[in-house]
Design a protein around this motif. Structure first.
Motif: not given
Length: 215
Positions: A141-144, A91, A135, A6, A209-210, A206-207
């Motif tokens: 977008h990716p979630k971190t 992110e 979430a 990430s 289930d992105q 990192t989540l």
């Protein structure tokens, strides 16, 4: 850039690289002693981001909730703590202090609750519910997620490693929510000047289930 999966993992490694300099420069927080450890979450994140920028350690854009509230906002009227862009990626990231001792070394039950309390779903939400909030958000977008863990030097908790805390939090998220997260980075630091907030690590997850639309 680092080999972290990430962007926030790469940022965490940069945080660990600059934290001693920030610790030396940030000054005291009222009566709680010198160094970065006694400062509040927003001030710590902002100071570390500024130091990373000054040393050109992150090849991209970083926005923080303290410095640019508009940039970290997403649909639904909610906000993250960090927004990052680099290498054509972006992110949203929630952040929290994992600081379970007061500056005098006594246990800090309120701060523990702000991280692990599964029932604290109203402001101030616990970090478990921050995970759930981001979430569930409808963003493509990716979630971190990022935590700054201050590992005790004396007293209860001295034996609990940074990796164990990261594992524990991921397990609690899976237990108490419908989501799961995976450890991305454990970037350790030490030799800070405060006698209690002296060592630890910058942790990221990192989540699992992105958002499908991202891929």
């Amino acid at each position: 850039m680092s080999e972290s999966r990430s962007l926030v993992g790469a940022l965490a490694e940069s945080f660990a690289e600059v934290i001693q300099d920030v610790d030396a420069d940030i000054g005291e927080n009222r009566t709680y002693g010198a160094g970065i450890g006694p400062h509040d979450e927003d001030d710590q994140i902002d100071a570390l981001v500024n130091a990373v920028r000054e040393r050109d350690l992150f090849d991209g854009t970083i926005a923080t909730a303290k410095a640019d509230a508009t940039a970290v906002r997403y649909p639904g009227g909610q906000s993250a703590d960090l927004y990052l862009e680099a290498d054509g990626r972006s992110e949203y990231c929630e952040a929290k202090l994992f600081r379970f001792q007061k500056a005098n070394g006594n246990p800090y039950a309120q701060e523990f609750s702000k991280v692990f309390n599964p029932y604290q779903d109203r402001n101030p939400r616990s970090f478990i519910h921050d995970i759930e909030k981001l979430a569930a958000a409808d963003i493509r977008h990716p979630k971190t997620f990022l935590g700054i863990y201050y590992r005790p030097v004396d007293g209860a908790g001295t034996e609990i490693t940074s990796r164990e805390i990261a594992d524990k939090f991921a397990a609690d998220v899976a237990h108490w929510t419908d989501y799961s997260i995976s450890i991305d980075t454990v970037a350790r630091f030490s030799d800070l000047q405060h006698e209690v907030h002296h060592r630890g690590a910058v942790l990221t997850w990192t989540l699992d289930d992105q958002p499908e639309q991202f891929f």
